[in-house]
Scaffold this active site. Structure first.
Site, mmCIF file in Angstrom:
data_model
loop_
_atom_site.group_PDB
_atom_site.id
_atom_site.type_symbol
_atom_site.label_atom_id
_atom_site.label_comp_id
_atom_site.label_asym_id
_atom_site.label_seq_id
_atom_site.Cartn_x
_atom_site.Cartn_y
_atom_site.Cartn_z
ATOM 1 C CG HIS A 84 -1.602 1.297 1.497
ATOM 2 N ND1 HIS A 84 -2.609 1.792 0.714
ATOM 3 C CD2 HIS A 84 -1.384 2.224 2.457
ATOM 4 C CE1 HIS A 84 -2.994 2.972 1.188
ATOM 5 N NE2 HIS A 84 -2.259 3.253 2.253
ATOM 6 C CG ASP A 113 5.674 18.034 -26.770
ATOM 7 O OD1 ASP A 113 6.000 17.468 -25.710
ATOM 8 O OD2 ASP A 113 4.882 17.530 -27.588
ATOM 9 C CD1 TRP A 149 6.231 3.543 4.112
ATOM 10 C CD2 TRP A 149 7.485 4.280 2.419
ATOM 11 N NE1 TRP A 149 6.602 4.828 4.388
ATOM 12 C CE2 TRP A 149 7.368 5.314 3.362
ATOM 13 C CE3 TRP A 149 8.230 4.522 1.272
ATOM 14 C CZ2 TRP A 149 7.984 6.560 3.202
ATOM 15 C CZ3 TRP A 149 8.839 5.764 1.118
ATOM 16 C CH2 TRP A 149 8.708 6.773 2.079
ATOM 17 C CB SER A 177 10.409 5.973 -14.434
ATOM 18 O OG SER A 177 9.308 6.808 -14.568
ATOM 19 C CB SER A 178 11.438 9.409 -10.479
ATOM 20 O OG SER A 178 10.351 8.666 -10.077
ATOM 21 C CG HIS A 261 12.528 14.740 5.423
ATOM 22 N ND1 HIS A 261 11.475 14.327 6.190
ATOM 23 C CD2 HIS A 261 12.352 16.053 5.236
ATOM 24 C CE1 HIS A 261 10.720 15.354 6.475
ATOM 25 N NE2 HIS A 261 11.226 16.429 5.900
ATOM 26 C CD GLU A 263 9.474 10.068 -2.707
ATOM 27 O OE1 GLU A 263 10.420 10.341 -3.477
ATOM 28 O OE2 GLU A 263 8.341 9.770 -3.094
ATOM 29 C CE1 TYR A 265 8.493 19.640 3.440
ATOM 30 C CE2 TYR A 265 10.232 18.108 3.974
ATOM 31 C CZ TYR A 265 9.274 18.997 4.368
ATOM 32 O OH TYR A 265 9.082 19.234 5.698
ATOM 33 C CB SER A 276 0.086 28.638 -5.457
ATOM 34 O OG SER A 276 0.596 28.229 -4.215
ATOM 35 C CG HIS A 310 12.661 14.645 11.212
ATOM 36 N ND1 HIS A 310 12.520 15.853 10.606
ATOM 37 C CD2 HIS A 310 12.023 13.765 10.420
ATOM 38 C CE1 HIS A 310 11.834 15.715 9.486
ATOM 39 N NE2 HIS A 310 11.521 14.449 9.353
ATOM 40 C CG HIS A 311 11.969 10.282 9.088
ATOM 41 N ND1 HIS A 311 10.626 10.226 8.811
ATOM 42 C CD2 HIS A 311 12.444 11.318 8.370
ATOM 43 C CE1 HIS A 311 10.318 11.176 7.940
ATOM 44 N NE2 HIS A 311 11.401 11.863 7.663
ATOM 45 C CB THR A 336 5.434 24.771 6.039
ATOM 46 O OG1 THR A 336 6.662 24.104 5.800
ATOM 47 C CG2 THR A 336 4.301 23.959 5.485
ATOM 48 C CE LYS A 339 5.724 26.781 -0.355
ATOM 49 N NZ LYS A 339 5.247 27.421 -1.573
ATOM 50 N NE ARG A 458 4.064 3.540 10.661
ATOM 51 C CZ ARG A 458 4.959 4.084 9.834
ATOM 52 N NH1 ARG A 458 5.978 4.755 10.316
ATOM 53 N NH2 ARG A 458 4.835 3.957 8.546
#
Lengths: 545, 177, 383
Positions: A84, A113, A149, A177-178, A261, A263, A265, A276, A310-311, A336, A339, A458
């Site tokens: 998931h 294009d 994950w 690909s990314s 991390h 990722e 963002y 926006s 921080h993870h 943040t 924004k 979790r």
């Protein structure tokens, strides 16, 4: 799936009356180098992955509906949570944003294009194979990845099933690909932007994606490095992450989160861009603080590379390290916050109307802010001792990724869909869908805050009895939220096939931006002639006129 | 509409991912260096502290309690334990203590011990002058052995640290590896 | 069932709506962190509440402005859009004010963080080792020195996983163990954490202690528990199949009761060692073996010995279990485990008689009717 999408796609372009339209038949989609075709392919791919990943979430919520193991075995449950997460991150959210970038960046910058159309085709067509390979691991002996994950070693190395090598290869392909997609976006923004458009004239969606693309080319290779080390640890006798050979499993977490991390963002900056674009349109007012938005995005991107640990506050870290990562983390809340304040001020003394895209954008601002505030709480090390790896974290990142990233994608689709297909969606149904989704998503995720504080970890398939009531509520919300996507699919397909045709180029009366100067539906080839500077300035969403 | 993309731009753009891929691997030695400097994750260097530092001023004013711990990974048929569980040591003085091991199987087995120190503040101040963990150990069948560790706790250890734990994990090494 | 569920849900929702009133109904319904029973857990609780209210304040302010604007500045009400879109002053204000708020949060957070790192003298040390899927507790110094045991999910909880009747009669479903960690009250306890296989994480919410247990490395944490009682926790790092089924239970008792417990433990250990010296009958071995198998082996190899294809081997018909010449290998794999797999070393976890019983059981259950008996004495000599 492929055939139905193709039919629908073909249908969109049946309206095309352009001279050099697309090649007829299926091969159009295989060989296409058109940015919109590829963008639509990305969107349908992302939507099918969203449904697959969503179905897995339904299995998770079904098993968690009541205490005890009713439907699945723990090993399968772990595969569900793992797949998931992987599918939603790498298969749904990221491709959907790349798809939106493909469709919208050329028209927004007055370009013809994407800069690298053939590579664009390649970077899309890798995805279905990578996705299929990832999903196929579930049917292999020993089952698919069941280590979360985040695939922490050694659970994902020494203790993982053989299918893990396929998982690693799939991650390599997705990353490849990314990276190609990101290089394409950078090249497009740098080289195909209308010469009258300076960097600080670019719409925010383009800006946020431009910055995201740099994050992608810097972060994805680190993930590739991490999985390569896993591969050699598993098969070639190295011991990067194995203490027995002088390695260290905690180092895996450092390398993973050095990617992980940024990722996070990568999955939220484009969302900021979409919102926006939408809010000024329906507030009928220029975006407040355009340049501070750009600087805030850039500073979030830079900060995202220096907060990874921080993870991992509880892996055994010196207090100086904990302090540094705590301060750096809570510092991110400043840009943040800027924004959010800018969006609110854009609405302030505007002349607002609440069409469907605006409703989603408002829901985004409120619910993303809730996720941001719980993120602030998680950043405080001593408090994180109690929150870490509980449902509080699950609630937090679903608020930022579902009601954040996913809601912005839905908002963007409703905002631009009439432009893409030339038809208006059924607004009545879309309103029902909005309230259905927004209420159910909160019933689903809000109680998880309480579950986490009450002590539920979790990634567990079964729980003790004091968690029963909130899990039951969350599951009911989950099923309702899951069903809302069937309605979403119906609304979109119905819009493409039977929607009321829209004649105006400017679908939303007060929308600004070059994309709204193109005819509706958008022509197969975007700007064949460069738009002049006057038009660009007139269409700039952030300048007064 | 614009000039074609310059070649140097391409090279730069492709270089970023390639460099970052390399950077992931560079993180491995960087992480080791970071661990050595900070004692992060309780890691100690696996090298002996060659010279006995006679220049250490022995700090008689306090005692540090050193706890010894031992663990054996799955598949390693050797019993392994410290001779004493805890020792009160004077910072700056050199001590020797023994770990006791016995291979219970009928084959020769090879193992490698990995040391770890808690709390991390102590890791850089706990010096091993001689340790069985520096090299692989070969255990003859059914043979009990004494394995000495010579160590010194540096007087520079933070005064607030009263307990230090030295832990070893023994892993089996395949003979050909 | 549904009705009950409905009313209790309704009740929860009502309670939730009361949340707006500060401090009301928080702890009773498990909506919030408890204050806990150690100085650290109380500090964390205070910090948690501080940041929580700061966040609520920010949310009320931001959402308040937003909702006001959404109500009053709508086109349908005839609002005319103004055109302002920049103001350096206001942008500076909302960069600096949040920074100040962050500093206000960071100060107490840093203070608690430094308290956490306290390394002063501990009265006793317990080494906690995570295994798939159980905990090992070793009292490595002070009066309990030498006490060493494993703590598994309680059998009643295990039975309740797929049996609703047992589950509903078990108030501590999935949070009870077969043997609790016993600690004295008002004592500085140091915990050393490590793991035998994958990463685990040991968490007791009431102590404010959560620390990862990393294989090959050691971490420490400490607690000074001020109140007697039974405290429950869970493993919080995904550690494989039965991650959800490895609870932690700590019983904190008076110092006198602790001394008695230590004496009882030491006597029991001596008795267990003696039980390996006599001959056991087949029936005895099979009964004991079934018990040991269910606690230690069934999680992977299955209750019926079928295993999980591709992950965990089956017992039924497995050569190591049925071939007569493989008895020493069978005993060896149980005592020492198998490196690079989830098969752990049970030599330290089980007594001679338990291992003899489970070997005998595996060789005679699941249709493996070999008729072979293994005696505790054989295990003793194999060690």
């Amino acid at each position: 799936m492929a055939t139905t999408t193709t039919e629908i796609e073909a249908d969109i372009h049946a309206h095309d009356d352009h001279n050099h339209g697309p090649e007829p038949g299926l091969m159009r989609w295989v060989k296409t180098t058109n940015h919109k075709d590829i963008g639509y392919l990305y969107m349908w791919f992302a939507f099918s992955m969203l449904l697959i990943g969503g179905a897995m979430a339904m299995v998770i919520r079904l098993e968690l509906l009541m205490p005890g193991l009713q439907y699945v075995e723990p090993q399968f449950f772990n595969q569900m949570t793992t797949m998931h997460g992987l599918i939603m991150v790498f298969g749904a959210i990221m491709p959907a944003f790349v798809g939106l970038a493909n469709i919208m960046i050329p028209p927004m910058i007055g370009g013809p294009d994407m800069a690298l159309p053939r590579m664009n085709n390649w970077s899309f067509w890798i995805l279905p194979f990578a996705g299929a390979m990832l999903l196929s691991t579930m049917f292999m002996e020993g089952g698919g990845p069941a280590f979360g994950w985040t695939f922490y070693a050694p659970l994902s190395t020494t203790f993982a099933p053989d299918s893990t090598d396929f998982f690693i290869f799939a991650i390599h392909m997705l990353g490849f690909s990314s990276i190609m997609g990101a290089i394409n976006i950078i090249a497009t923004v740098m080289n195909l932007r209308a010469s009258g458009m300076k960097l600080m004239d670019m719409p925010l969606f383009v800006w946020t994606w431009f910055i995201t693309a740099f994050l992608l080319i810097a972060a994805m290779p680190v993930l590739a490095g991490a999985v390569t080390m896993m591969l050699t640890d598993r098969n070639f006798g190295t011991s990067f992450f194995d203490a027995a050979g002088g390695g260290d499993p905690v180092m895996f977490q450092h390398i993973f989160w050095f990617f992980g991390h940024p990722e996070v963002y990568i999955m939220i900056l484009p969302a900021f861009g979409i919102v926006s674009q939408i809010i000024p349109t329906f507030a009928r007012k220029p975006l407040f603080g355009y340049s501070s938005m750009v600087y805030a995005t850039a500073s979030i991107a830079i900060l995202s590379f220096v907060v990874w640990a921080h993870h991992m506050f509880l892996t055994g870290m010196p207090v100086a390290g904990q302090m540094y990562f705590m301060y750096a983390t809570i510092l991110i809340s400043v840009p943040t916050g800027v924004k959010v304040f800018n969006w609110v001020t854009t609405m302030w003394r505007g002349s607002m109307s609440f069409e469907i895209p605006m409703m989603w954008a408002v829901a985004f601002v409120i619910l993303f802010t809730i996720g941001g505030l719980s993120g602030l709480m998680l950043g405080i090390v001593p408090a994180d001792i109690q929150y870490h790896d509980t449902y509080f974290v699950v609630a937090h990142f679903h608020y930022v990724l579902v009601t954040g990233a996913l809601f912005s994608i839905i908002a963007g689709v409703f905002y631009w869909l009439p432009k893409w297909c030339g038809n208006m969606f059924n607004e009545k149904l879309a309103t029902i869908h909005f309230w259905w989704a927004v209420i159910s998503v909160n019933v689903l995720f809000f109680p998880m805050h309480f579950l986490g504080l009450a002590g539920m970890p979790r990634r567990i398939p079964d729980y003790s009895l004091q968690f029963a009531d909130f899990n039951w509520i969350a599951s009911i919300g989950g099923f309702a939220f899951g069903l809302s996507f069937i309605l979403l699919a119906y609304i979109v397909v119905d819009c493409i096939r039977n929607g009321k045709p829209v004649k105006e180029a400017r679908v939303w009366e007060s929308a600004k931006g070059l994309e709204w100067t193109l005819p509706t539906p958008a022509p197969y080839h975007t700007f064949t002639e460069e738009p002049p500077r006057e038009l660009i300035l007139k269409e700039s969403s952030h300048s007064a006129h | 509409m614009k000039e074609p993309i310059a070649k140097s731009f391409w090279i730069k753009l492709v270089c970023v991912p390639v460099l970052m891929f390399g950077f992931a691997f560079a993180l491995v030695p960087l992480y080791d260096i970071l661990c050595d400097i900070t004692g992060f994750n309780g890691r100690t260097t696996n090298e002996s502290y060659q010279e006995v530092r006679s220049s250490y001023e022995i700090d008689e004013s306090r005692l540090v309690s050193v706890t010894f711990s031992a663990a054996v990974a799955a598949g390693f048929p050797v019993s392994f334990r410290p001779e004493v569980a805890r020792m009160e040591v004077v910072p700056g003085k050199v001590y020797t203590m023994n770990y006791l091991a016995e291979n219970r199987s009928n084959d020769v087995v090879i193992g490698q011990a990995t040391p770890s120190i808690a709390p991390y503040q102590a890791a850089t101040h706990f010096k091993k002058l001689e340790c069985f963990c520096f090299t692989r150990q070969e255990f003859a069948a059914k043979q009990p052995v004494e394995m000495p560790v010579r160590f010194v706790v540096e007087p520079s250890l933070d005064k607030n640290v009263h307990n230090v734990t030295l832990s070893y994990n023994f892993f089996r090494i395949k003979p050909d590896a | 069932m549904l009705n009950n569920r409905f009313f209790s849900t309704l009740f929860k929702i009502l309670t939730l709506s009361l949340l707006a009133v500060p401090g009301l109904a928080f702890a009773e319904y498990g909506l919030n962190l408890p204050e806990g029973v150690t100085p650290i857990s109380r500090d964390i609780y205070g910090l948690h509440m501080t940041i929580f209210w700061v966040c609520v304040g920010i949310a009320v302010l931001v959402f308040g402005v937003m909702i006001y604007s959404m109500i009053n500045h709508r086109k349908s009400k005839g609002a005319v859009a103004s055109n302002f879109h920049e103001s350096t002053t206001i942008e500076l204000v909302w960069t600096i004010v949040p920074l100040l708020i962050l500093i206000i949060i960071a100060v107490p957070a840093t203070r608690v963080l430094i308290d956490l790192e306290d390394t002063s003298k501990a009265d006793m040390t317990v080494k906690i080792t995570g295994y798939q899927w159980k905990w090992q507790y070793e009292y490595i110094d002070a009066e309990g020195e030498g006490i060493n045991f494993f703590s598994n999910l309680a059998q009643k909880s295990r039975d309740g996983i797929k049996n609703a009747a047992i589950r509903s009669s078990d108030e501590n479903y999935l949070q009870d163990v077969d043997k609790r960690l016993v600690l004295p009250v008002d004592t500085r306890v140091r915990f050393l954490m490590t793991s035998n296989d994958v990463i685990h994480s040991w968490w007791i919410r009431d102590f404010g202690v959560k620390q990862d247990a990393n294989p090959g490395f050691i971490n420490d944490a400490w607690a000074y528990i001020e109140k007697e009682g039974v405290y429950r926790g869970k493993c919080t790092e995904l550690c494989g199949k039965d991650h959800g089924f490895m609870p932690i239970v700590v019983e904190v008792v008076s110092k006198a009761a602790y001394a008695k417990w230590v004496a009882d433990e030491k006597a029991a250990a001596a008795a267990a060692a003696a039980s390996g010296d006599r001959e056991w009958s087949m029936d005895e071995l099979m009964t004991q073996g079934a018990k040991v198998y269910s606690t230690n082996c069934a999680a992977c190899h299955g209750v019926t010995g079928a295993g999980v294809p591709g992950a965990f081997p089956a017992m039924t018909g497995s050569p190591i279990v049925v071939d007569a010449d493989k008895i020493p290998a069978h005993i060896d794999i149980i005592i020492n485990g198998k490196s690079g797999t989830a098969m752990q070393a049970f030599g330290k976890q089980l007594s001679d008689s338990d291992i003899a019983a489970v070997v005998t059981y595996e060789r005679n259950a699941f249709g493996n009717n070999t008729g072979e008996i293994v005696q505790p004495a054989e295990i003793k000599s194999a060690r």
